[in-house]
Design a protein around this motif. Structure first.
Motif, PDB file in Angstrom:
ATOM      1  N   MET A 172      -3.282  61.413 -12.609  1.00 38.18           N
ATOM      2  CA  MET A 172      -3.599  61.077 -13.985  1.00 38.18           C
ATOM      3  C   MET A 172      -4.059  59.627 -14.088  1.00 38.18           C
ATOM      4  N   LEU A 173      -3.417  58.752 -13.306  1.00 41.22           N
ATOM      5  CA  LEU A 173      -3.808  57.352 -13.365  1.00 41.22           C
ATOM      6  C   LEU A 173      -5.232  57.155 -12.876  1.00 41.22           C
ATOM      7  N   LEU A 174      -5.714  58.055 -12.024  1.00 39.65           N
ATOM      8  CA  LEU A 174      -7.053  57.895 -11.472  1.00 39.65           C
ATOM      9  C   LEU A 174      -8.094  58.682 -12.231  1.00 39.65           C
ATOM     10  N   SER A 175      -7.686  59.363 -13.320  1.00 40.19           N
ATOM     11  CA  SER A 175      -8.659  60.204 -14.006  1.00 40.19           C
ATOM     12  C   SER A 175      -9.632  59.326 -14.762  1.00 40.19           C
ATOM     13  N   SER A 176     -10.817  59.889 -14.997  1.00 42.69           N
ATOM     14  CA  SER A 176     -11.786  59.144 -15.809  1.00 42.69           C
ATOM     15  C   SER A 176     -12.120  59.987 -17.009  1.00 42.69           C
ATOM     16  N   PRO A 177     -12.189  59.519 -18.239  1.00 44.48           N
ATOM     17  CA  PRO A 177     -12.094  58.110 -18.597  1.00 44.48           C
ATOM     18  C   PRO A 177     -10.704  57.533 -18.344  1.00 44.48           C
ATOM     19  N   THR A 178     -10.611  56.240 -18.347  1.00 40.70           N
ATOM     20  CA  THR A 178      -9.372  55.566 -17.965  1.00 40.70           C
ATOM     21  C   THR A 178      -8.181  56.148 -18.694  1.00 40.70           C
ATOM     22  N   CYS A 179      -7.103  56.315 -17.967  1.00 36.70           N
ATOM     23  CA  CYS A 179      -5.940  56.945 -18.550  1.00 36.70           C
ATOM     24  C   CYS A 179      -5.324  56.012 -19.598  1.00 36.70           C
ATOM     25  N   PRO A 180      -4.754  56.546 -20.675  1.00 33.39           N
ATOM     26  CA  PRO A 180      -4.347  55.745 -21.840  1.00 33.39           C
ATOM     27  C   PRO A 180      -3.351  54.640 -21.512  1.00 33.39           C
ATOM     28  N   VAL A 181      -2.416  54.914 -20.605  1.00 37.67           N
ATOM     29  CA  VAL A 181      -1.393  53.902 -20.370  1.00 37.67           C
ATOM     30  C   VAL A 181      -2.017  52.675 -19.715  1.00 37.67           C
ATOM     31  N   LEU A 182      -2.971  52.893 -18.792  1.00 36.84           N
ATOM     32  CA  LEU A 182      -3.600  51.743 -18.138  1.00 36.84           C
ATOM     33  C   LEU A 182      -4.501  50.988 -19.106  1.00 36.84           C
ATOM     34  N   GLU A 183      -5.155  51.736 -19.983  1.00 36.65           N
ATOM     35  CA  GLU A 183      -6.048  51.078 -20.923  1.00 36.65           C
ATOM     36  C   GLU A 183      -5.248  50.213 -21.890  1.00 36.65           C
ATOM     37  N   ALA A 184      -4.132  50.758 -22.381  1.00 39.23           N
ATOM     38  CA  ALA A 184      -3.306  50.004 -23.319  1.00 39.23           C
ATOM     39  C   ALA A 184      -2.719  48.765 -22.649  1.00 39.23           C
ATOM     40  N   LEU A 185      -2.264  48.901 -21.404  1.00 38.93           N
ATOM     41  CA  LEU A 185      -1.715  47.746 -20.704  1.00 38.93           C
ATOM     42  C   LEU A 185      -2.800  46.717 -20.438  1.00 38.93           C
ATOM     43  N   GLY A 186      -4.015  47.211 -20.088  1.00 39.79           N
ATOM     44  CA  GLY A 186      -5.077  46.288 -19.735  1.00 39.79           C
ATOM     45  C   GLY A 186      -5.542  45.446 -20.906  1.00 39.79           C
ATOM     46  N   VAL A 214       4.379  46.356 -16.097  1.00 39.13           N
ATOM     47  CA  VAL A 214       3.363  47.375 -15.771  1.00 39.13           C
ATOM     48  C   VAL A 214       4.004  48.530 -15.010  1.00 39.13           C
ATOM     49  N   ALA A 215       4.846  48.205 -14.024  1.00 40.19           N
ATOM     50  CA  ALA A 215       5.459  49.265 -13.218  1.00 40.19           C
ATOM     51  C   ALA A 215       6.326  50.164 -14.095  1.00 40.19           C
ATOM     52  N   ASN A 216       7.117  49.556 -14.968  1.00 44.57           N
ATOM     53  CA  ASN A 216       7.981  50.371 -15.821  1.00 44.57           C
ATOM     54  C   ASN A 216       7.174  51.233 -16.768  1.00 44.57           C
ATOM     55  N   ALA A 217       6.089  50.662 -17.322  1.00 46.14           N
ATOM     56  CA  ALA A 217       5.270  51.449 -18.250  1.00 46.14           C
ATOM     57  C   ALA A 217       4.678  52.662 -17.543  1.00 46.14           C
ATOM     58  N   ILE A 218       4.202  52.456 -16.318  1.00 47.27           N
ATOM     59  CA  ILE A 218       3.597  53.584 -15.595  1.00 47.27           C
ATOM     60  C   ILE A 218       4.649  54.632 -15.267  1.00 47.27           C
ATOM     61  N   MET A 219       5.819  54.185 -14.828  1.00 48.60           N
ATOM     62  CA  MET A 219       6.843  55.166 -14.463  1.00 48.60           C
ATOM     63  C   MET A 219       7.322  55.936 -15.691  1.00 48.60           C
ATOM     64  N   ASN A 220       7.277  55.306 -16.868  1.00 47.17           N
ATOM     65  CA  ASN A 220       7.709  56.010 -18.065  1.00 47.17           C
ATOM     66  C   ASN A 220       6.710  57.042 -18.531  1.00 47.17           C
ATOM     67  N   SER A 221       5.445  56.911 -18.111  1.00 47.23           N
ATOM     68  CA  SER A 221       4.413  57.745 -18.718  1.00 47.23           C
ATOM     69  C   SER A 221       4.242  59.072 -18.021  1.00 47.23           C
ATOM     70  N   GLU A 222       5.193  59.441 -17.196  1.00 47.32           N
ATOM     71  CA  GLU A 222       5.066  60.662 -16.394  1.00 47.32           C
ATOM     72  C   GLU A 222       4.768  61.898 -17.233  1.00 47.32           C
ATOM     73  N   SER A 223       5.557  62.129 -18.262  1.00 46.65           N
ATOM     74  CA  SER A 223       5.394  63.397 -18.977  1.00 46.65           C
ATOM     75  C   SER A 223       4.949  63.190 -20.418  1.00 46.65           C
ATOM     76  N   LEU A 224       4.330  62.064 -20.699  1.00 42.89           N
ATOM     77  CA  LEU A 224       3.926  61.795 -22.076  1.00 42.89           C
ATOM     78  C   LEU A 224       2.464  62.185 -22.271  1.00 42.89           C
ATOM     79  N   SER A 225       2.128  62.571 -23.494  1.00 45.47           N
ATOM     80  CA  SER A 225       0.733  62.853 -23.809  1.00 45.47           C
ATOM     81  C   SER A 225       0.030  61.534 -24.089  1.00 45.47           C
ATOM     82  N   SER A 226      -1.280  61.598 -24.326  1.00 45.46           N
ATOM     83  CA  SER A 226      -2.051  60.356 -24.461  1.00 45.46           C
ATOM     84  C   SER A 226      -1.529  59.489 -25.586  1.00 45.46           C
ATOM     85  N   THR A 227      -1.337  60.085 -26.776  1.00 45.58           N
ATOM     86  CA  THR A 227      -0.892  59.257 -27.900  1.00 45.58           C
ATOM     87  C   THR A 227       0.511  58.731 -27.655  1.00 45.58           C
ATOM     88  N   GLN A 228       1.365  59.551 -27.063  1.00 44.47           N
ATOM     89  CA  GLN A 228       2.720  59.084 -26.779  1.00 44.47           C
ATOM     90  C   GLN A 228       2.684  57.901 -25.821  1.00 44.47           C
TER      91      GLN A 228
END
Lengths: 241, 195
Positions: A172-186, A214-228
């Motif tokens: 999911m982190l490598l999907s394009s368009p950029t995955c929401p959690v990475l975009e929000a962090l960036g 960043v690490a905690n945000a990514i680990m938390n996003s395992e089962s969340l949808s984009s808006t979550q």
């Protein structure tokens, strides 16, 4: 005896959860069509059945595969992964890639690599590599160059922090368009990230505080949808500020 | 006349003046006596009538532990056990028409798989674990394994199973096809003579 599911067109099963044993397609009803099967599906004479539990996905025009998330990595050609150097032999480095066997990284598989400038990796070095050969029963072969022989960001990763995730999350982190959690962090933080398809993620930033966030945000996003995911990142950053 | 007496290694079989040493026997030079070197039944074979040396030959054979042993130049049937980047390991099952009685291991190196373009050989496109191959023994090799070669038209994979589990049918010297799914897999296929 259980009633078999209706074998209509494969479209009836796409994006649904399937389990091993489900027959998703009956080839005897189709004529002159080419279908490409990806992972998790297998051809049993005239029917296509599922081997792995997960969601059946398809892409136009005719590709079908089963997507599931697990912690164990099965090496696949052309995957970019993060490996840890475990040993070095005369011709190869032995690299742990979280798979069933250690992978071999040939000593010459670097840009401009010759017998005279062989790199030396300590045990424990994190390497960003590409899988070249992955046959069943053989040790996978890796390379630190892309297909044309250029270095292209492959090689050892210095500093930073590496943590492990499930395979589904790294996809999911490598999907394009950029995955929401990475975009929000960036948008708020600046950091460097390398994602391996074998479930390893490396993060580097100027301060350790950013790396941990960043690490905690990514680990938390395992089962969340984009808006979550976006909400989670906003909450995290607000509570830190 | 054939005697069937069980002898063990070291037993005296006769004198070199009267007998010739055959299989499983040897002549000790210091006292010109023939001793047995294997366990088995002692047999005396009469000499061929037209040879100059008219001594009968004594040999020790026939014990059930004496299976055939691969020799350089013999054609063997082996099952591939492991395929690696530059070699493939195999378990030798038969030497010629006879099956062996003990474990013999063989190695097929990348340069011995075929006769042409030997540096471009991909071991995985030539053999898979579980394939039966016909090979020729190149040499006794090292302590671990014999060196085998499949570098001839009639050597190579004779029988292989596809990933669907069916016995594949050869369609060329590099390809075999599964009868259940129609998938084609690559192997170095042996050209089997059809009578």
């Amino acid at each position: 005896m259980e009633i078999n599911k209706q074998l209509g067109s494969p479209a009836s099963f796409v994006d649904q959860t399937v389990v091993p044993g489900d027959v998703v397609l009956d080839l005897s009803t189709m004529t002159n069509k080419t279908i490409k099967l990806g992972g998790g599906l297998r051809q049993d004479c005239d029917s296509i059945s599922v081997m792995k539990a997960g969601k059946l996905r398809s892409s136009k025009p005719n590709k079908y595969w089963v997507e599931s998330s697990q912690k164990r990595y099965v090496p696949c050609v052309e995957d970019t992964i993060l490996g840890i150097a475990v040993d070095s032999k005369a011709d190869n480095f032995l690299v742990d890639i979280k798979g069933p066997a250690l992978a071999f990284l040939p000593v010459l598989a670097f840009e401009g690599g010759t017998r005279r400038n062989i790199p030396k990796f300590e045990v424990g070095t994190l390497l960003y590599v590409r899988v070249v050969k992955a046959n069943i029963g053989m040790n996978p072969e890796l390379s630190c160059t892309d297909a044309s022989g250029k270095a292209a960001e492959f090689g050892p990763l210095k500093d930073g922090f590496m943590f492990e995730t499930s395979i589904g999350l790294s996809r999911m982190l490598l999907s394009s368009p950029t995955c929401p959690v990475l975009e929000a962090l960036g948008k708020k933080l600046s950091f460097e990230i390398a994602v391996g398809l074998n479930g390893r993620v490396w993060v580097n930033a100027a301060s350790p505080y950013t790396v941990v966030v960043v690490a905690n945000a990514i680990m938390n996003s395992e089962s969340l949808s984009s808006t979550q995911q976006i909400i989670m990142v906003d909450n995290l950053l607000k509570s830190i500020q | 006349m054939q005697e069937a007496e069980l002898v063990t290694p070291g037993e005296v079989l006769g004198r070199a003046a009267e007998l010739k040493a055959g299989k499983g026997a040897y002549v000790a030079p210091h006292n010109k006596t023939i001793y047995a070197s294997l366990t088995g039944l002692r047999r005396i074979i009469p000499p061929p009538t037209d040879s100059a040396d008219q001594r009968p030959t004594v040999e020790v054979t026939g014990h059930k532990a004496h299976g055939p042993v691969p020799e350089p130049g013999s054609v063997v049937i082996a099952r591939i056990t492991k395929v690696m980047a530059r070699t493939a390991s195999a378990d030798i099952m038969c030497v010629g028409p006879k099956s062996v009685r003990e474990n013999f291991t063989g190695i097929i190196r990348q340069q011995d798989v075929r006769a042409t373009e030997i540096d471009k050989v991909d071991m995985h496109l030539s053999f898979h674990p579980g394939d039966m191959v016909r090979a020729v023994v190149l040499s006794l090799g090292d302590a671990r394994a014999y060196y085998l070669s499949t570098a001839k038209n009639e050597l190579g994979v004779v029988s292989a199973e596809s990933s669907a589990g069916a016995a594949m049918v050869p369609i060329s010297w590099t390809e075999m096809q599964c009868p259940l799914t129609g998938q084609i897999e690559q192997r170095k296929v042996a050209k089997v003579e059809v009578n």
